[in-house]
Design an enzyme around this catalytic site. Structure first.
Site, mmCIF file in Angstrom:
data_model
loop_
_atom_site.group_PDB
_atom_site.id
_atom_site.type_symbol
_atom_site.label_atom_id
_atom_site.label_comp_id
_atom_site.label_asym_id
_atom_site.label_seq_id
_atom_site.Cartn_x
_atom_site.Cartn_y
_atom_site.Cartn_z
ATOM 1 N N CYS A 1 1.769 -1.333 15.642
ATOM 2 C CA CYS A 1 1.693 -1.125 14.189
ATOM 3 C C CYS A 1 1.017 -2.303 13.511
ATOM 4 O O CYS A 1 1.444 -3.461 13.671
ATOM 5 C CB CYS A 1 3.098 -0.928 13.617
ATOM 6 N N CYS B 1 -1.173 6.532 9.841
ATOM 7 C CA CYS B 1 0.102 5.975 10.303
ATOM 8 C C CYS B 1 -0.134 4.701 11.110
ATOM 9 O O CYS B 1 -0.931 4.681 12.041
ATOM 10 C CB CYS B 1 0.818 7.017 11.156
ATOM 11 N N CYS C 1 6.588 -6.327 7.153
ATOM 12 C CA CYS C 1 7.677 -5.786 7.965
ATOM 13 C C CYS C 1 8.118 -6.840 8.962
ATOM 14 O O CYS C 1 7.289 -7.532 9.561
ATOM 15 C CB CYS C 1 7.233 -4.520 8.696
ATOM 16 N N CYS D 1 3.574 8.677 0.890
ATOM 17 C CA CYS D 1 4.130 7.710 1.837
ATOM 18 C C CYS D 1 4.380 6.407 1.091
ATOM 19 O O CYS D 1 3.441 5.757 0.624
ATOM 20 C CB CYS D 1 3.157 7.515 3.003
ATOM 21 N N CYS E 1 6.724 -4.122 15.561
ATOM 22 C CA CYS E 1 6.408 -3.099 16.563
ATOM 23 C C CYS E 1 4.976 -3.327 17.044
ATOM 24 O O CYS E 1 4.065 -3.534 16.243
ATOM 25 C CB CYS E 1 6.567 -1.704 15.980
ATOM 26 N N GLY F 1 7.235 -1.591 5.966
ATOM 27 C CA GLY F 1 8.618 -2.057 6.007
ATOM 28 C C GLY F 1 9.585 -1.122 6.703
ATOM 29 O O GLY F 1 9.296 0.042 6.971
ATOM 30 N N GLU F 2 10.776 -1.648 6.996
ATOM 31 C CA GLU F 2 11.905 -0.895 7.548
ATOM 32 C C GLU F 2 12.873 -0.606 6.393
ATOM 33 O O GLU F 2 13.551 -1.508 5.899
ATOM 34 C CB GLU F 2 12.593 -1.700 8.648
ATOM 35 N N SER G 1 11.824 6.396 14.379
ATOM 36 C CA SER G 1 10.630 5.926 15.090
ATOM 37 C C SER G 1 11.041 5.596 16.521
ATOM 38 O O SER G 1 11.532 4.507 16.807
ATOM 39 C CB SER G 1 10.052 4.685 14.402
ATOM 40 N N LEU G 2 10.809 6.533 17.420
ATOM 41 C CA LEU G 2 11.307 6.427 18.785
ATOM 42 C C LEU G 2 10.266 5.786 19.708
ATOM 43 O O LEU G 2 10.462 4.698 20.233
ATOM 44 C CB LEU G 2 11.700 7.815 19.293
ATOM 45 N N HIS G 3 9.200 6.509 19.986
ATOM 46 C CA HIS G 3 7.996 6.002 20.665
ATOM 47 C C HIS G 3 8.147 5.687 22.152
ATOM 48 O O HIS G 3 7.148 5.392 22.810
ATOM 49 C CB HIS G 3 7.446 4.777 19.943
ATOM 50 N N SER H 1 12.506 7.069 7.176
ATOM 51 C CA SER H 1 12.173 6.787 8.568
ATOM 52 C C SER H 1 12.694 5.407 8.953
ATOM 53 O O SER H 1 12.442 4.434 8.249
ATOM 54 C CB SER H 1 10.652 6.856 8.778
ATOM 55 N N ASN I 1 -3.380 5.288 15.914
ATOM 56 C CA ASN I 1 -4.468 4.933 15.005
ATOM 57 C C ASN I 1 -4.827 3.459 15.210
ATOM 58 O O ASN I 1 -4.049 2.571 14.864
ATOM 59 C CB ASN I 1 -4.048 5.184 13.555
ATOM 60 N N GLU J 1 0.832 -1.199 0.000
ATOM 61 C CA GLU J 1 0.000 0.000 0.000
ATOM 62 C C GLU J 1 0.865 1.247 0.000
ATOM 63 O O GLU J 1 1.984 1.250 0.543
ATOM 64 C CB GLU J 1 -0.925 0.004 1.221
#
Length: 363
Positions: free
Chosen positions: A120, A332, A113, A106, A117, A158-159, A212-214, A190, A289, A93
């Site tokens: 996600c 996201c 992935c 995006c 995480c 993906g990373e 991507s810290l979080h 990212s 989300n 996507e």
């Protein structure tokens, strides 16, 4: 006859090498590159400044193969999402987000992935493979036919740094003046913090960087972003401190999804300030989300605003990202595609939910 090459797999440098290896002049490669990316042509007969014999040869040895558009959805806020089918029947996507001063695409870099995480949806789909350069570039090629793309963020499925070579080559195409002509500040990669690849990227590319810290502590980030167990925060911050050492005015964007009662308390904000104190940082707060079967909830707006105010009070540039496209699952953390899951994570995830309930299955 050997299989025809897909010309979307070439950046301009490698396309020139391809032409020269066949005895063709290098400037012809640049002309072809411009026809494909700048003018959006896929039919060699339309490339009128190339000779007929060259066009005939190109049609015999090469083609311009794009992902297939399966579905296209338009959100009430103008966000557009495409589901794209690849040659092996996997689906990915991509999302276009219109704003007053820009149009951001995006882009996905992998089918699924591998990082899992916990907040996600993409990570819960498992992982199949890396995208080719052509499959990455094909996304911007398709989107440009429909929308005015001014910015690209490698923040889709993906990373990106686990598909290093193909992603870097694709970003080079995006920034090439004969390609899509995007500046280094309009292409952002990212990463969740793949430290060796971050170091290599800093040496060879000047695209913008988002992390991507979080979470502000290893204990919490190990749960939310499992790759932290391999590359903990102290090591990640060491890289971030010097990432833009030759451009002191540039900042790294730190993405921080706001999860109710998990990482949104005042003590988390103060810990984040301490973590970023010597880092050229700006922070994007991302309202969570939701997706099916997740245990997490979105922090309230008042909590997000209070968190933001603490960071701003410490001198950290902080914005709250507006949720876009959630009515079409384009926000996201919601991209899922249709993944031929080699990791079997989808099966394991569904089994855990059936046997143990959602809280045990997630995070």
């Amino acid at each position: 006859m050997s299989e025809r090459v897909n010309l979307l797999d070439f950046d301009r440098k490698s396309l020139i090498q391809f032409f020269e290896s066949r005895g063709e002049k290098s400037f012809r490669a640049t002309q072809l590159f411009q026809w494909i990316h700048h003018f959006g042509k896929t039919n060699f007969d339309d490339m009128t400044n190339l000779s007929k014999p060259l066009r005939q040869t190109l049609s015999e040895i090469s083609h311009i193969e794009l992902p297939e558009v399966v579905t296209e959805q338009l959100s009430k806020d103008g966000t557009r999402k495409w589901v794209l089918r690849l040659k092996d029947k996997n689906c990915i996507e991509m999302v276009f987000i219109p704003e007053d001063d820009r149009g951001t695409l995006c882009v996905s870099s992998q089918v699924g992935c591998a990082l899992n995480c916990s907040f996600c949806s993409t990570g819960k789909q498992g992982f199949s493979r890396n995208l080719t350069t052509a499959e990455i570039v094909g996304q911007i090629w398709l989107a440009k036919r429909v929308e005015p793309v001014t910015n690209v963020v490698m923040m889709g499925m993906g990373e990106p740094l686990l598909n290093f070579d193909n992603v870097v080559k694709a970003m080079d195409v995006m920034m090439d003046d004969f390609g899509y002509g995007l500046s280094k500040r309009r292409v952002t990669l990212s990463t969740s913090g793949v430290i060796p690849a971050m170091k290599e990227l800093a040496e060879i590319s000047d695209v913008s960087l988002a992390v991507s810290l979080h979470a502000p502590t290893d204990q919490l980030r190990d749960i939310l972003v499992p790759i932290n167990k391999k590359y903990p925060l102290a090591e990640l911050m060491d890289v971030c401190k010097t990432y833009f050492k030759d451009e002191p005015r540039r900042k790294i964007t730190f993405e921080y999804v706001m999860l109710e009662g998990v990482n949104d308390k005042k003590q988390h904000a103060y810990a984040l300030i301490d973590l970023l104190k010597d880092v050229p940082a700006k922070v994007n707060l991302i309202p969570f989300n939701p997706f099916p079967y997740t245990q997490y909830k979105r922090s309230s707006l008042s909590v997000i605003n209070a968190f933001r105010d603490i960071l701003v009070g410490a001198g950290i540039i902080t914005i709250t990202r507006k949720t876009r496209g959630d009515d079409i699952d384009a926000a996201c953390g919601q991209l899922v595609g249709d993944v031929n899951d080699k990791t079997k994570r989808k099966e394991q995830y569904a089994k855990q939910i059936r046997e143990n309930g959602v809280h045990t299955a997630i995070g």
